[in-house]
Design a protein around this motif. Structure first.
Motif, PDB file in Angstrom:
ATOM      1  N   PHE A 113      29.025  19.942 -96.575  1.00 43.06           N
ATOM      2  CA  PHE A 113      27.740  19.730 -96.727  1.00 43.06           C
ATOM      3  C   PHE A 113      27.238  18.852 -95.449  1.00 43.06           C
ATOM      4  CE2 PHE A 113      28.702  20.047-101.032  1.00 43.06           C
ATOM      5  CZ  PHE A 113      27.523  20.957-101.384  1.00 43.06           C
ATOM      6  N   ARG A 114      26.092  18.905 -94.944  1.00 44.18           N
ATOM      7  CA  ARG A 114      25.520  17.881 -94.005  1.00 44.18           C
ATOM      8  C   ARG A 114      24.186  17.253 -94.264  1.00 44.18           C
ATOM      9  NH1 ARG A 114      25.086  22.824 -92.033  1.00 44.18           N
ATOM     10  NH2 ARG A 114      22.964  23.293 -91.222  1.00 44.18           N
ATOM     11  N   PHE A 115      23.844  15.977 -94.204  1.00 40.54           N
ATOM     12  CA  PHE A 115      22.677  15.366 -94.540  1.00 40.54           C
ATOM     13  C   PHE A 115      21.646  15.394 -93.037  1.00 40.54           C
ATOM     14  CE2 PHE A 115      20.852  11.043 -95.462  1.00 40.54           C
ATOM     15  CZ  PHE A 115      19.551  11.521 -96.105  1.00 40.54           C
ATOM     16  N   ASP A 116      20.827  16.157 -93.167  1.00 38.85           N
ATOM     17  CA  ASP A 116      19.967  15.974 -91.927  1.00 38.85           C
ATOM     18  C   ASP A 116      18.844  15.501 -91.836  1.00 38.85           C
ATOM     19  OD1 ASP A 116      22.123  17.826 -90.937  1.00 38.85           O
ATOM     20  OD2 ASP A 116      21.435  19.689 -90.918  1.00 38.85           O
ATOM     21  N   MET A 117      18.503  15.035 -90.581  1.00 39.65           N
ATOM     22  CA  MET A 117      16.968  14.385 -90.454  1.00 39.65           C
ATOM     23  C   MET A 117      16.388  15.841 -89.530  1.00 39.65           C
ATOM     24  SD  MET A 117      14.331  12.779 -90.058  1.00 39.65           S
ATOM     25  CE  MET A 117      13.346  11.519 -89.108  1.00 39.65           C
ATOM     26  N   GLN A 118      15.236  16.366 -90.339  1.00 40.63           N
ATOM     27  CA  GLN A 118      14.623  17.484 -89.415  1.00 40.63           C
ATOM     28  C   GLN A 118      13.453  17.075 -88.797  1.00 40.63           C
ATOM     29  OE1 GLN A 118      15.884  20.892 -89.955  1.00 40.63           O
ATOM     30  NE2 GLN A 118      17.561  19.973 -90.984  1.00 40.63           N
ATOM     31  N   LYS A 159      29.123  30.068-100.570  1.00 40.25           N
ATOM     32  CA  LYS A 159      28.291  31.408-100.677  1.00 40.25           C
ATOM     33  C   LYS A 159      26.756  31.045-100.698  1.00 40.25           C
ATOM     34  CE  LYS A 159      31.660  33.342-104.077  1.00 40.25           C
ATOM     35  NZ  LYS A 159      31.932  33.531-105.611  1.00 40.25           N
ATOM     36  N   VAL A 160      26.544  29.620-100.909  1.00 40.31           N
ATOM     37  CA  VAL A 160      25.122  29.403-100.695  1.00 40.31           C
ATOM     38  C   VAL A 160      24.767  28.910 -99.349  1.00 40.31           C
ATOM     39  CG1 VAL A 160      24.637  28.889-103.354  1.00 40.31           C
ATOM     40  CG2 VAL A 160      25.345  27.168-101.578  1.00 40.31           C
ATOM     41  N   ALA A 161      25.529  28.795 -98.416  1.00 47.30           N
ATOM     42  CA  ALA A 161      25.323  28.167 -96.950  1.00 47.30           C
ATOM     43  C   ALA A 161      24.093  29.056 -96.235  1.00 47.30           C
ATOM     44  CB  ALA A 161      26.395  27.982 -96.506  1.00 47.30           C
ATOM     45  N   PRO A 162      24.250  30.372 -96.301  1.00 45.45           N
ATOM     46  CA  PRO A 162      23.118  30.963 -95.413  1.00 45.45           C
ATOM     47  C   PRO A 162      22.046  30.771 -96.092  1.00 45.45           C
ATOM     48  CG  PRO A 162      25.232  32.301 -95.911  1.00 45.45           C
ATOM     49  CD  PRO A 162      25.409  31.080 -96.985  1.00 45.45           C
ATOM     50  N   ALA A 163      21.673  30.620 -97.329  1.00 45.27           N
ATOM     51  CA  ALA A 163      20.320  30.471 -98.138  1.00 45.27           C
ATOM     52  C   ALA A 163      19.690  29.078 -97.775  1.00 45.27           C
ATOM     53  CB  ALA A 163      20.232  30.844 -99.246  1.00 45.27           C
ATOM     54  N   SER A 164      20.825  28.007 -97.520  1.00 43.17           N
ATOM     55  CA  SER A 164      20.192  26.555 -97.435  1.00 43.17           C
ATOM     56  C   SER A 164      20.186  26.268 -96.061  1.00 43.17           C
ATOM     57  CB  SER A 164      21.570  25.860 -98.008  1.00 43.17           C
ATOM     58  OG  SER A 164      22.529  25.670 -96.996  1.00 43.17           O
ATOM     59  N   VAL A 165      20.100  27.184 -95.063  1.00 42.18           N
ATOM     60  CA  VAL A 165      19.774  26.788 -93.758  1.00 42.18           C
ATOM     61  C   VAL A 165      18.287  27.206 -93.560  1.00 42.18           C
ATOM     62  CG1 VAL A 165      20.360  26.804 -91.266  1.00 42.18           C
ATOM     63  CG2 VAL A 165      22.038  26.842 -93.090  1.00 42.18           C
ATOM     64  N   PRO A 224      35.020  24.997 -97.170  1.00 35.63           N
ATOM     65  CA  PRO A 224      36.001  25.085 -97.829  1.00 35.63           C
ATOM     66  C   PRO A 224      36.019  25.419 -99.325  1.00 35.63           C
ATOM     67  CG  PRO A 224      36.106  22.789 -96.701  1.00 35.63           C
ATOM     68  CD  PRO A 224      34.832  23.616 -96.377  1.00 35.63           C
ATOM     69  N   ASN A 225      34.893  24.782 -99.810  1.00 37.49           N
ATOM     70  CA  ASN A 225      34.583  24.939-101.200  1.00 37.49           C
ATOM     71  C   ASN A 225      33.787  26.313-101.304  1.00 37.49           C
ATOM     72  OD1 ASN A 225      32.801  25.087-103.739  1.00 37.49           O
ATOM     73  ND2 ASN A 225      33.111  22.978-103.956  1.00 37.49           N
ATOM     74  N   THR A 226      34.463  27.311-101.737  1.00 38.15           N
ATOM     75  CA  THR A 226      33.882  28.532-101.654  1.00 38.15           C
ATOM     76  C   THR A 226      32.506  28.795-102.652  1.00 38.15           C
ATOM     77  OG1 THR A 226      35.131  29.347-103.894  1.00 38.15           O
ATOM     78  CG2 THR A 226      36.223  29.829-101.614  1.00 38.15           C
ATOM     79  N   SER A 227      32.184  27.956-103.440  1.00 40.23           N
ATOM     80  CA  SER A 227      31.018  28.127-103.948  1.00 40.23           C
ATOM     81  C   SER A 227      29.954  27.441-103.215  1.00 40.23           C
ATOM     82  CB  SER A 227      30.793  27.134-105.578  1.00 40.23           C
ATOM     83  OG  SER A 227      31.731  27.768-106.270  1.00 40.23           O
ATOM     84  N   VAL A 228      30.415  26.432-102.194  1.00 43.17           N
ATOM     85  CA  VAL A 228      29.268  25.898-101.434  1.00 43.17           C
ATOM     86  C   VAL A 228      29.159  27.186-100.415  1.00 43.17           C
ATOM     87  CG1 VAL A 228      28.839  24.137 -99.638  1.00 43.17           C
ATOM     88  CG2 VAL A 228      29.715  23.481-101.869  1.00 43.17           C
TER      89      VAL A 228
END
Length: 67
Positions: A31-36, A60-66, A54-58
């Motif tokens: 994960f990353r904690f960003d100031m937008q 899987k959701v990465a493309p939707a979290s950006v 590396p966490n496969t569950s994370v």
């Protein structure tokens, strides 16, 4: 659970004195904690899942979290 662990791992010193410019405040492999940026009244802070986490569950959701 992985998100909760990430939040718990953020050092308290990273949670004060936010920058005015966009950028990453804290990150790990998953994960990353960003100031937008700033709104008229507050900071726009986001936790985003990293692509290729590396966490496969994370991962899987990465493309939707950006934004």
């Amino acid at each position: 659970k992985a998100t909760q662990e990430f939040i718990a791992s953020i050092d308290a010193s990273k949670l004060t004195g936010f920058p005015n410019n966009p950028g990453t405040i804290y990150n790990d492999a998953n994960f990353r904690f960003d100031m937008q940026g700033l709104t008229k009244t507050a900071w726009n802070l986001q936790i985003q899942a990293n692509k290729g986490a590396p966490n496969t569950s994370v991962a899987k959701v990465a493309p939707a979290s950006v934004a």
